[in-house]
Design an enzyme around this catalytic site. Structure first.
Site, short mmCIF file in Angstrom:
data_model
loop_
_atom_site.label_atom_id
_atom_site.label_comp_id
_atom_site.label_asym_id
_atom_site.label_seq_id
_atom_site.Cartn_x
_atom_site.Cartn_y
_atom_site.Cartn_z
N CYS A 235 25.20 4.96 -46.53
CA CYS A 235 24.95 6.26 -46.43
C CYS A 235 23.34 6.59 -46.52
O CYS A 235 23.21 7.70 -47.37
CB CYS A 235 25.98 7.25 -46.99
SG CYS A 235 27.58 7.10 -46.81
N ASP B 40 20.88 13.57 -58.48
CA ASP B 40 21.92 12.87 -57.85
C ASP B 40 22.39 11.83 -59.03
O ASP B 40 21.58 10.48 -59.02
CB ASP B 40 21.89 12.32 -56.68
CG ASP B 40 23.05 11.54 -56.18
OD1 ASP B 40 23.85 11.56 -56.90
OD2 ASP B 40 22.88 11.31 -54.76
N HIS C 267 20.81 9.02 -50.84
CA HIS C 267 22.20 8.99 -50.24
C HIS C 267 22.12 10.14 -49.24
O HIS C 267 21.63 11.31 -49.64
CB HIS C 267 23.00 9.11 -51.22
CG HIS C 267 24.65 8.93 -50.68
ND1 HIS C 267 25.40 9.82 -49.99
CD2 HIS C 267 25.45 7.84 -50.94
CE1 HIS C 267 26.65 9.53 -49.80
NE2 HIS C 267 26.67 8.21 -50.00
#
Ligand code: PLP
Length: 411
Positions: free
Chosen positions: A363, A195, A118
């Site tokens: 994204c 993440d 992302h």
């Protein structure tokens, strides 16, 4: 087994919009009543600032806020001093890139990310490298991150490896533990940032077992309030990093000639935080824990398997599904494109049938560019979705085919 009809009753949106087919939990999850009520409780009963007051409602707000830190720590098996509340997963990652990156990265060093990141776990590292003269390396991972890919990219010069646990486009669950081991065999001192924005809502996370250095996630993707993120980091590293923002609450002593900083975790929480949001996150964690992550993961994987089967039955070779074919590597996210229809047309027509999906690059532009597509349609499943929702999605997609016909579009 998850009783979806029962769970739906916990989510007030379904009372207000009973026909909603919500398949965009990857963007943000719906909120259960107990989370909404907790926000209300704060504003109705103890809407005070935290830490500063020596009166009852401030003490109550502080206790609720700090209790959330304990709960989030238990949730991921981290210590309370290692839990930093931020605005979002994005801010959590930026904090590490800024406060650690600018301390340890210089010319000749390498930072490695993957193609499927992302932008939140791509751009902060890219900018860090551009500003410091370090090498920005991208693992070419259009489907999944494999160990050979990691060992090819990571070298003794790699100071930071920043990768996603679950891709928000491909739905793939990356083998983080194995990746960590492989990277540390090459460089034992490498810092590993994960993440976990799409992992924390769906998988049981144990930071000690993963043996990473940082993980970042957002409250709003795990049925909690928006505007709250979590950063977990190893205490020894957090203690050495620069502060992220300067001001109130993060200081120990301030004099004209010198400022010293507060102990962890407050060193990284400058200013008044999103108090009600953090308090609401406590309810979200409790809600998900009660259902149980084994159940959640199994439920989502079953729905994904069913959706992949139905997509294939109805659309066969006309649909291109992104990500790995092996269902055991996938979470509840399915992105796809039709060879004949533009994703934005698909999204608009699905909305006419009250089916909410996400269309676009999600994204993750570098990934879409590598796959030679501009956009994709993403359906994502969570605890309040069932096979009926998948059937409604397929029915709505059949209508898309009928409306758009076989018109060819240039993706
Ligand atoms: C994998 C991944 N990382 C990071 C983010 C950023 O999350 P937030 O917008 O809550 O900061 C998202 C949001 O979609 C995501 O899917």
């Amino acid at each position: 087994m998850i009783d979806v009809q029962q769970i739906k009753k916990d989510f007030p949106i379904y009372e207000n919009d009973p026909d909603l087919v919500y398949l965009d939990s990857t963007a943000t999850a719906l909120k259960p009543r107990r989370v909404v009520e907790k926000l209300e409780e704060y504003y109705y009963h103890y809407p005070a600032n935290i830490f500063r007051g020596i009166y009852k409602i401030s003490e109550r707000a502080t206790a609720e806020y700090e209790e959330t830190r304990d709960k989030v720590g238990q949730f991921i098996n981290g210590d309370r001093e290692e839990i930093i509340f931020t605005r979002s997963a994005t801010e959590s990652i930026n904090l590490v890139a800024y406060s650690l990156g600018r301390k340890i990265i210089g010319r000749g060093d390498e930072v490695v990310v993957s193609l499927m990141e992302h932008h939140a776990n791509f751009v902060p590292w890219q900018v860090l490298c551009f500003e410091t003269g370090a090498d920005f390396k991208v693992i070419n991972s259009p489907q999944e991150i494999t160990i050979p890919m990691v060992t090819k990219a990571v070298t003794k010069k790699t100071k930071i490896l920043a990768i996603t646990y679950v891709s928000n486009v491909l739905g793939v669950i990356n083998p983080i533990k194995e990746i960590v081991r492989a990277a540390r065999r090459i460089n034992p001192r490498i810092i590993i940032v994960v993440d976990a924005a799409q992992a924390a809502p769906h998988l049981k996370i144990n930071v000690r077992e993963l043996a990473v250095d940082f993980i970042a996630f957002s409250s709003h993707k795990m049925v909690g309030p928006t505007g709250v993120g979590v950063l977990w980091g190893k205490k020894a590293i957090l203690e050495e990093m620069f502060p992220f923002q300067y001001g109130g609450e993060m200081i120990d002593e301030v004099a004209i000639g010198k400022t010293t900083y507060a102990n962890l975790p407050h060193k990284y929480e400058a200013g008044t935080p999103h108090i009600s949001g953090v308090i609401g996150l406590k309810e979200a964690v409790a809600y998900l824990d009660k259902i149980g992550f084994d159940e959640i993961s199994r439920h989502e994987r079953n729905l994904s398997a069913y959706a992949l089967k139905r997509l294939n039955e109805e659309f066969g070779d006309n649909v291109f599904v992104l990500g790995p074919k092996n269902i055991n590597k996938r979470s509840g996210i399915i992105s796809f494109t039709f060879y004949d229809f533009h994703p934005h047309d698909v999204g608009h027509l699905l909305d006419e049938d009250n089916v909410a999906v996400r269309v676009g690059h999600h994204c993750a532009m570098p990934l879409h560019t590598a796959l030679k597509i501009n956009a994709s349609v993403r359906a994502s499943f969570y605890i309040y979705n069932d096979r009926g929702d998948v059937d409604k999605l397929i029915k709505a997609l059949i209508r898309v085919r009928n409306v758009l016909g076989k018109k060819s579009v240039n993706l």
